[in-house]
Design a protein around this motif. Structure first.
Motif, PDB file in Angstrom:
ATOM      1  N   SER A  18     -47.994  95.805  12.096  1.00  0.00           N
ATOM      2  CA  SER A  18     -48.480  96.197  13.415  1.00  0.00           C
ATOM      3  C   SER A  18     -49.106  97.584  13.400  1.00  0.00           C
ATOM      4  O   SER A  18     -48.418  98.573  13.187  1.00  0.00           O
ATOM      5  CB  SER A  18     -47.314  96.206  14.399  1.00  0.00           C
ATOM      6  OG  SER A  18     -46.620  94.982  14.330  1.00  0.00           O
ATOM      7  N   THR A  20     -50.595 101.188  14.334  1.00  0.00           N
ATOM      8  CA  THR A  20     -50.186 102.216  15.280  1.00  0.00           C
ATOM      9  C   THR A  20     -51.399 103.034  15.661  1.00  0.00           C
ATOM     10  O   THR A  20     -51.957 103.738  14.834  1.00  0.00           O
ATOM     11  CB  THR A  20     -49.115 103.123  14.648  1.00  0.00           C
ATOM     12  OG1 THR A  20     -48.003 102.325  14.278  1.00  0.00           O
ATOM     13  CG2 THR A  20     -48.672 104.190  15.626  1.00  0.00           C
ATOM     14  N   ALA A  88     -34.668  98.719  16.053  1.00  0.00           N
ATOM     15  CA  ALA A  88     -34.366  97.302  15.848  1.00  0.00           C
ATOM     16  C   ALA A  88     -32.980  97.140  15.245  1.00  0.00           C
ATOM     17  O   ALA A  88     -32.652  97.790  14.253  1.00  0.00           O
ATOM     18  CB  ALA A  88     -35.415  96.674  14.936  1.00  0.00           C
ATOM     19  N   GLU A 145     -37.865 103.193  22.371  1.00  0.00           N
ATOM     20  CA  GLU A 145     -37.146 102.231  21.541  1.00  0.00           C
ATOM     21  C   GLU A 145     -37.762 100.839  21.610  1.00  0.00           C
ATOM     22  O   GLU A 145     -37.723 100.089  20.616  1.00  0.00           O
ATOM     23  CB  GLU A 145     -35.671 102.186  21.945  1.00  0.00           C
ATOM     24  CG  GLU A 145     -34.804 101.487  20.915  1.00  0.00           C
ATOM     25  CD  GLU A 145     -33.330 101.801  21.102  1.00  0.00           C
ATOM     26  OE1 GLU A 145     -32.593 101.756  20.105  1.00  0.00           O
ATOM     27  OE2 GLU A 145     -32.912 102.087  22.250  1.00  0.00           O
ATOM     28  N   ASP A 146     -38.326 100.465  22.740  1.00  0.00           N
ATOM     29  CA  ASP A 146     -38.978  99.156  22.824  1.00  0.00           C
ATOM     30  C   ASP A 146     -40.113  99.048  21.804  1.00  0.00           C
ATOM     31  O   ASP A 146     -40.347  97.978  21.222  1.00  0.00           O
ATOM     32  CB  ASP A 146     -39.523  98.916  24.227  1.00  0.00           C
ATOM     33  CG  ASP A 146     -38.416  98.644  25.242  1.00  0.00           C
ATOM     34  OD1 ASP A 146     -37.270  98.385  24.812  1.00  0.00           O
ATOM     35  OD2 ASP A 146     -38.700  98.714  26.462  1.00  0.00           O
ATOM     36  N   GLU A 147     -40.841 100.148  21.592  1.00  0.00           N
ATOM     37  CA  GLU A 147     -41.924 100.148  20.597  1.00  0.00           C
ATOM     38  C   GLU A 147     -41.365  99.975  19.192  1.00  0.00           C
ATOM     39  O   GLU A 147     -41.960  99.295  18.351  1.00  0.00           O
ATOM     40  CB  GLU A 147     -42.721 101.461  20.682  1.00  0.00           C
ATOM     41  CG  GLU A 147     -43.407 101.712  22.013  1.00  0.00           C
ATOM     42  CD  GLU A 147     -44.645 100.847  22.199  1.00  0.00           C
ATOM     43  OE1 GLU A 147     -45.010 100.100  21.273  1.00  0.00           O
ATOM     44  OE2 GLU A 147     -45.245 100.909  23.291  1.00  0.00           O
ATOM     45  N   ILE A 149     -38.516  98.408  18.425  1.00  0.00           N
ATOM     46  CA  ILE A 149     -37.991  97.049  18.291  1.00  0.00           C
ATOM     47  C   ILE A 149     -39.120  96.042  18.119  1.00  0.00           C
ATOM     48  O   ILE A 149     -39.034  95.123  17.291  1.00  0.00           O
ATOM     49  CB  ILE A 149     -37.120  96.712  19.518  1.00  0.00           C
ATOM     50  CG1 ILE A 149     -35.860  97.594  19.509  1.00  0.00           C
ATOM     51  CG2 ILE A 149     -36.738  95.237  19.534  1.00  0.00           C
ATOM     52  CD1 ILE A 149     -35.022  97.494  20.773  1.00  0.00           C
ATOM     53  N   SER A 150     -40.207  96.215  18.881  1.00  0.00           N
ATOM     54  CA  SER A 150     -41.325  95.267  18.771  1.00  0.00           C
ATOM     55  C   SER A 150     -41.971  95.298  17.402  1.00  0.00           C
ATOM     56  O   SER A 150     -42.571  94.308  16.966  1.00  0.00           O
ATOM     57  CB  SER A 150     -42.376  95.567  19.848  1.00  0.00           C
ATOM     58  OG  SER A 150     -43.033  96.800  19.589  1.00  0.00           O
ATOM     59  N   ARG A 151     -41.851  96.412  16.697  1.00  0.00           N
ATOM     60  CA  ARG A 151     -42.429  96.542  15.359  1.00  0.00           C
ATOM     61  C   ARG A 151     -41.409  96.291  14.255  1.00  0.00           C
ATOM     62  O   ARG A 151     -41.731  96.397  13.073  1.00  0.00           O
ATOM     63  CB  ARG A 151     -43.030  97.946  15.190  1.00  0.00           C
ATOM     64  CG  ARG A 151     -44.295  98.161  16.014  1.00  0.00           C
ATOM     65  CD  ARG A 151     -44.639  99.641  16.103  1.00  0.00           C
ATOM     66  NE  ARG A 151     -45.972  99.853  16.656  1.00  0.00           N
ATOM     67  CZ  ARG A 151     -46.279  99.780  17.935  1.00  0.00           C
ATOM     68  NH1 ARG A 151     -45.313  99.482  18.819  1.00  0.00           N
ATOM     69  NH2 ARG A 151     -47.508  99.972  18.362  1.00  0.00           N
ATOM     70  N   GLY A 152     -40.171  96.035  14.638  1.00  0.00           N
ATOM     71  CA  GLY A 152     -39.133  95.784  13.645  1.00  0.00           C
ATOM     72  C   GLY A 152     -38.701  97.026  12.897  1.00  0.00           C
ATOM     73  O   GLY A 152     -38.300  96.955  11.732  1.00  0.00           O
TER      74      GLY A 152
END
Length: 419
Positions: A18, A20, A88, A145-147, A149-152
């Motif tokens: 992903s 950046t 994540a 943190e959502d960013e 988690i979405s990227r693992g």
């Protein structure tokens, strides 16, 4: 030996993940700036209350409280130090950000309003900056943190005790599983020789291995008028001091940058008495990891060969201190991208190799990573030295450290990052 600049870095052959974009890094910068006042205040607090190696109890409590209030789960280490995981829960990639907590046994003479309140102890190496830089990065990454988690991405914050001792706190962190599951380790170290707002980077060894060498000689003493009836220990000690470094210069590859320097040489108590005991103590430093792995046995061999003609007995105590900090190319690329995006293309500057030791090198024997030089000099201001009681660090270095470390987590993805 050449110094690499970002334009000379070899792209790491990695599959993209992903991407950046600059907008995410700009969010990182904005989140740090929004906390600037608080982060600087925390830095002033730590600076005013320095603690020596293995005794960083107040420091550990402070960072635990701040991170805990932000919703982060803090795992304290036995004694002092802490580890925090976020991002994540089962990450594809885990990036560790490392700081060190301890101060030095020096008297502060800066006269700053937040100068050390602990007599004989001060943060003369900038570890207060390192600590709040990682803490600030953690607070911002929690917000984003959502960013992660979405990227693992998983992130591990390491607040290490006792960097200034041998053996240092890196071993304690590793013994507690601090490197388990980590794919890359990133850190910054204050550099008062470059301006605040710049980051010094290079691929390869940036610091040297640093080991302790202690040679003790014993023999039959006597009167200086009859050296032939004694074992002239003082003369033999002089040979060790001068000839062992000379022999090493011919037995080791000169490209390893090896230097054996004595700091203590002592023997005898009177000018007309040949003593029965003497010793020399020094440090052996080198820039090459392979050379470092094999040099201990060579030191023993050379010392014994040098003293053999004089009939004295030699005991060699060789203690491995720290390996070189050997910066990984892909990690330097990731840090360079974060710095140039958030601070500007001119913010990345070449940096020289240092013969100083840094126990971050122990982590890099297990995982790839890099340490950057964090500029701390006020532009146009004086140049200070580390490990001196008059060290003054520009407060802006606090937020810059947080930006670079948090941003480098995200730039570790993409065509030049981890696969």
């Amino acid at each position: 030996m050449t110094t690499e600049t970002p334009g000379q870095l070899k792209p790491a052959a990695r599959a993209p993940i992903s991407p950046t974009g600059p907008s995410l890094l700009h969010r990182v910068a904005q989140e740090v700036d929004a906390r600037a006042h608080d982060l600087i205040a925390l830095r002033h607090d730590l600076h005013a209350h320095p603690e020596l190696s293995w005794h960083e109890l107040r420091t550990t409590s402070l960072i635990s409280d701040v991170l805990g209030e932000a919703g982060l789960q803090v795992s304290t280490l036995p004694g002092s130090g802490a580890i925090v995981d976020l991002g994540a829960p089962e990450p594809r990639i885990r990036i560790a950000l490392r700081s060190d907590l301890d101060a030095l046994p020096l008297e502060e003479v800066t006269g700053l309003p937040f100068a050390s309140r602990t007599p004989g102890v001060t943060h003369a190496c900038g570890h207060d900056i390192h600590t709040i830089g990682v803490l600030g990065a953690g607070l911002v990454l929690k917000t984003l943190e959502d960013e992660l988690i979405s990227r693992g991405i998983g992130v591990r914050l390491i607040f290490q005790p006792a960097e200034e001792t041998i053996p240092g706190g890196a071993h304690a962190v590793m013994d507690q599983g601090g490197m388990h599951g980590v794919d890359r380790l990133l850190a910054l170290h204050c550099d008062p020789s470059i301006d605040v707002g710049t980051i010094g980077l290079r691929v390869g060894a940036i610091t040297a291995a640093s080991d302790s060498v202690h040679v003790t000689l014993t023999g039959r003493g006597g009167h200086t008028s009859r050296p032939h009836l004694t074992q002239d220990l003082t003369y033999a000690l002089g040979k060790v001091v001068t000839e062992v470094p000379a022999v090493l210069s011919r037995r080791l590859d000169p490209r390893s940058g090896t230097a054996l320097v004595w700091g203590v040489v002592r023997a005898g108590s009177a000018p007309n008495i040949i003593p029965t005991h003497g010793e020399c103590i020094g440090t052996l430093r080198m820039l090459d990891s392979e050379t470092w792995d094999t040099t201990g046995a060579l030191i023993e061999e050379v010392v014994q060969a040098v003293v053999a003609p004089y009939g004295v007995q030699a005991t060699v105590r060789y203690i491995k201190g720290v390996p070189p900090v050997d910066n990984d190319n892909a990690s330097v690329v990731a840090m360079s991208k974060a710095v140039m995006t958030m601070l500007g293309a001119s913010a990345v500057v070449p940096t020289k190799q240092s013969m100083g030791g840094e126990d971050l090198g122990w982590y890099l024997t297990q995982v790839p990573g890099a340490m950057g030089r964090l500029g701390t000099r006020t532009p146009g201001g004086p140049t200070y030295e580390l490990h001196q009681g008059d060290l003054v660090v520009d407060d802006a270095a606090v937020t810059i450290a947080a930006k670079v470390l948090a941003g480098s987590v995200f730039t570790s993805l993409g065509p030049d990052g981890l696969s």
